[in-house]
Design a protein around this motif. Structure first.
Motif, PDB file in Angstrom:
ATOM      1  N   GLN A 131      53.522 -16.205 127.882  1.00 19.57           N
ATOM      2  CA  GLN A 131      52.712 -15.052 128.300  1.00 19.57           C
ATOM      3  C   GLN A 131      53.361 -14.310 129.475  1.00 19.57           C
ATOM      4  O   GLN A 131      53.099 -13.129 129.691  1.00 19.57           O
ATOM      5  CB  GLN A 131      51.293 -15.487 128.667  1.00 19.57           C
ATOM      6  CG  GLN A 131      50.374 -15.692 127.467  1.00 19.57           C
ATOM      7  CD  GLN A 131      50.775 -16.881 126.618  1.00 19.57           C
ATOM      8  OE1 GLN A 131      51.212 -17.904 127.147  1.00 19.57           O
ATOM      9  NE2 GLN A 131      50.628 -16.770 125.299  1.00 19.57           N
ATOM     10  N   ASN A 132      54.241 -14.999 130.237  1.00 16.81           N
ATOM     11  CA  ASN A 132      54.963 -14.340 131.335  1.00 16.81           C
ATOM     12  C   ASN A 132      55.858 -13.217 130.838  1.00 16.81           C
ATOM     13  O   ASN A 132      56.222 -12.312 131.592  1.00 16.81           O
ATOM     14  CB  ASN A 132      55.819 -15.353 132.105  1.00 16.81           C
ATOM     15  CG  ASN A 132      54.988 -16.187 133.064  1.00 16.81           C
ATOM     16  OD1 ASN A 132      53.778 -16.295 132.901  1.00 16.81           O
ATOM     17  ND2 ASN A 132      55.640 -16.788 134.041  1.00 16.81           N
ATOM     18  N   LEU A 133      56.229 -13.280 129.554  1.00 16.72           N
ATOM     19  CA  LEU A 133      57.074 -12.246 128.970  1.00 16.72           C
ATOM     20  C   LEU A 133      56.264 -11.069 128.436  1.00 16.72           C
ATOM     21  O   LEU A 133      56.833 -10.044 128.046  1.00 16.72           O
ATOM     22  CB  LEU A 133      57.921 -12.834 127.837  1.00 16.72           C
ATOM     23  CG  LEU A 133      58.927 -13.921 128.240  1.00 16.72           C
ATOM     24  CD1 LEU A 133      59.577 -14.546 126.998  1.00 16.72           C
ATOM     25  CD2 LEU A 133      60.002 -13.343 129.152  1.00 16.72           C
ATOM     26  N   GLY A 134      54.940 -11.220 128.409  1.00 16.93           N
ATOM     27  CA  GLY A 134      54.088 -10.132 127.950  1.00 16.93           C
ATOM     28  C   GLY A 134      53.375 -10.385 126.642  1.00 16.93           C
ATOM     29  O   GLY A 134      52.733  -9.479 126.096  1.00 16.93           O
ATOM     30  N   PHE A 135      53.473 -11.618 126.114  1.00 11.68           N
ATOM     31  CA  PHE A 135      52.766 -11.925 124.874  1.00 11.68           C
ATOM     32  C   PHE A 135      51.279 -12.123 125.151  1.00 11.68           C
ATOM     33  O   PHE A 135      50.904 -12.672 126.204  1.00 11.68           O
ATOM     34  CB  PHE A 135      53.329 -13.203 124.237  1.00 11.68           C
ATOM     35  CG  PHE A 135      54.693 -13.039 123.646  1.00 11.68           C
ATOM     36  CD1 PHE A 135      54.860 -12.393 122.434  1.00 11.68           C
ATOM     37  CD2 PHE A 135      55.805 -13.531 124.303  1.00 11.68           C
ATOM     38  CE1 PHE A 135      56.123 -12.240 121.878  1.00 11.68           C
ATOM     39  CE2 PHE A 135      57.075 -13.378 123.762  1.00 11.68           C
ATOM     40  CZ  PHE A 135      57.231 -12.733 122.540  1.00 11.68           C
ATOM     41  N   PRO A 136      50.429 -11.729 124.208  1.00 15.72           N
ATOM     42  CA  PRO A 136      48.987 -11.996 124.372  1.00 15.72           C
ATOM     43  C   PRO A 136      48.722 -13.489 124.217  1.00 15.72           C
ATOM     44  O   PRO A 136      49.535 -14.232 123.656  1.00 15.72           O
ATOM     45  CB  PRO A 136      48.357 -11.191 123.234  1.00 15.72           C
ATOM     46  CG  PRO A 136      49.433 -11.062 122.204  1.00 15.72           C
ATOM     47  CD  PRO A 136      50.726 -10.975 122.974  1.00 15.72           C
ATOM     48  N   THR A 137      47.595 -13.950 124.696  1.00 20.92           N
ATOM     49  CA  THR A 137      47.258 -15.374 124.637  1.00 20.92           C
ATOM     50  C   THR A 137      47.096 -15.858 123.200  1.00 20.92           C
ATOM     51  O   THR A 137      47.138 -17.065 122.940  1.00 20.92           O
ATOM     52  CB  THR A 137      45.969 -15.647 125.416  1.00 20.92           C
ATOM     53  OG1 THR A 137      44.928 -14.780 124.914  1.00 20.92           O
ATOM     54  CG2 THR A 137      46.167 -15.378 126.906  1.00 20.92           C
TER      55      THR A 137
END
Length: 487
Positions: free
Chosen positions: A387-393
């Motif tokens: 998620q730190n890369l911008g992926f949704p949970t």
């Protein structure tokens, strides 16, 4: 007329003698004597009593030492300095003596702990610094794979094993007047002494020195010495091993140029190091302690599939479970290794991996976490959540990833969709995710692994890979996943 002919023949023979003398110079007898004195003095505890009135005693001692050397190397034991013995003296070798036939140093010194630190103080200009780091790290891994020892690199302060490159200083003997073993000098006045290391102890104990006057190489070549091979030998000394008289053993004192792509520690060296340090309970980490580690699939198995594929320093790495296949641009033969041999603390079974161009950095993904690796060292602060890369949970794992060298973007594949990540801004681009099938013509399924090479994307799905033209993103052909292996 006969006298004139005789004169011409003699003149011709004289010229021929001069020509041959220039082309094949004869080694002066004094130089030959100096070489044998220094060799026996440095490596066989020979003491040349130059002031002795009894030269016969000197000759007897030298004959005994020549016999000792011949016996060690398996030569015919004559006590005479014959051609085979002289040729052996000329071989490039380690600077530690062969005085005894034991596999450890006197009193069997060893590290009394399992966590041993090392530090690389400087580098040779012959190689890239990253390649030196890799050679040293792989040399340590060779020994850690068969012992409980763990090696950690320090970048400052005092480490247990200090590693350096230096040109030689001068000392003529390894022994004091009582024939006690002295710590070796930087380098001896013996041709071809490549390196040396000290047995475990405080202070200089364990340290390894490499002769900068030699040419160090990453691969085994005819114009230098493979740093990995020499370092692995010297680190054997740093851990407490002496020399072995078993030809082919790593701790054999003479440098032997061998192909290191599939190098494994010979059994004689394993026996020696495990006499000092007990064998680890598991040589390979397992996902579940109760399950057997599956066998590595055959290269040309038509059903071979891969979990992840990435480049690393010019090589292509193919991952499957605990194993990695390495394809080098320099060799046609595929090298086989385990993931733990490169990154012992990484769990096997990657979901995806990719290398960021010109940053010497590879990202590995497993479940909802990822690791950053610089060369063969894991960056601090990892693992991190994806998620730190911008992926949704809602995204719990990555199927595949590939870095596009042209756009400087990384494409992440999840199910039937993909994301675009801007490596310059370190952020996900807007408008994503998008359908894989919509942007990559001919790809109507999930992607197991991905690679960019020679102007193409290669999307792996099952035992097949799909070659995609980078310009128009259209399918060119379908080939087997293991087609890189010359099957």
């Amino acid at each position: 007329r006969e006298a004139k002919m005789e004169t011409k023949i003699l003149s011709f023979l004289g010229l021929l003698y001069v020509a041959c003398s220039c082309a094949f110079p004869v080694v002066p007898e004094k130089e030959k004597e100096d070489m044998q004195f220094k060799y026996l003095e440095n490596f066989y505890d020979f003491q040349d009593e130059k002031r002795s009135l009894f030269k016969a005693e000197n000759l007897d001692r030298m004959t005994d030492k020549i016999r000792e050397m011949q016996s060690f190397f398996g030569l015919e034991v004559t006590g005479e300095l014959n051609r085979k013995t002289l040729d052996m003296m000329k071989q490039p070798r380690c600077g530690i003596p062969d005085v005894r036939s034991y596999s450890t140093f006197p009193q069997s010194p060893r590290w009394k702990k399992e966590d041993v630190t090392y530090r690389i103080l400087n580098y040779t200009p012959d190689m890239l610094e990253d390649d030196v780091d890799e050679a040293i790290a792989k040399a340590f891994q060779l020994w850690s794979s068969v012992t409980p020892l763990r090696f950690t690199r320090l970048y400052s302060g005092e480490a247990d094993i200090m590693i350096s490159f230096a040109a030689g200083c001068k000392r003529t003997s390894l022994y004091d007047e009582k024939h006690n073993f002295l710590t070796p000098p930087l380098f001896f006045l013996v041709h071809g002494t490549l390196a040396h290391a000290y047995p475990p102890s405080r202070g200089i104990g364990g340290d390894a020195h490499f002769d900068e006057d030699e040419n160090w190489t990453k691969f085994t070549t005819n114009n230098g010495y493979n740093l990995f091979l020499v370092a692995a030998h010297e680190l054997g000394h740093s851990l407490g091993l002496g020399h072995s008289n078993v030809f082919g053993a790593l701790m054999y004192p003479i440098y032997m140029a061998v192909d290191t792509r599939n190098y494994r520690l010979p059994q004689d060296d394993i026996d020696g190091i495990q006499a000092l340090y007990e064998a680890p309970t598991e040589l390979l980490p397992r996902e579940e302690p109760t399950e057997m580690t599956p066998m590595r699939p055959e290269d040309c198995d038509p059903h071979l599939t891969f979990d992840a594929v990435t480049t690393l320093r010019g090589e292509i790495l193919f991952f499957k479970g605990s194993y990695v296949w390495r394809k080098s641009p320099f060799f046609s033969v595929i090298e086989h290794d385990t993931i733990s041999s490169f990154w012992p603390s990484l769990a096997a079974g990657f979901d995806a991996a990719y290398e960021v161009d010109k940053k010497d950095r590879v990202l590995f993904f497993k479940d909802d976490q990822y690791w950053a690796v610089s060369g063969y060292s894991i960056d601090s602060g990892f693992p991190k959540p994806i998620q730190n890369l911008g992926f949704p949970t809602s995204v719990r794992k990555i199927d595949a990833a590939v870095y596009d060298q042209n756009t400087k973007k990384t494409y992440f594949f999840v199910g039937s969709k993909y994301w675009s990540f801007n490596e310059n801004t370190q952020s996900m681009e807007s408008g994503y995710p998008r359908k894989i099938a919509a942007d990559f013509q001919g790809i109507g399924h999930t992607v197991d692994a991905a690679l960019q090479k020679n102007g193409y994307f290669y999307f792996f799905h099952g035992s097949n890979q799909y070659e995609i033209d980078l310009k128009n993103k259209k399918l060119v052909r379908i080939i087997k996943s293991n087609s890189w292996f010359n099957c």
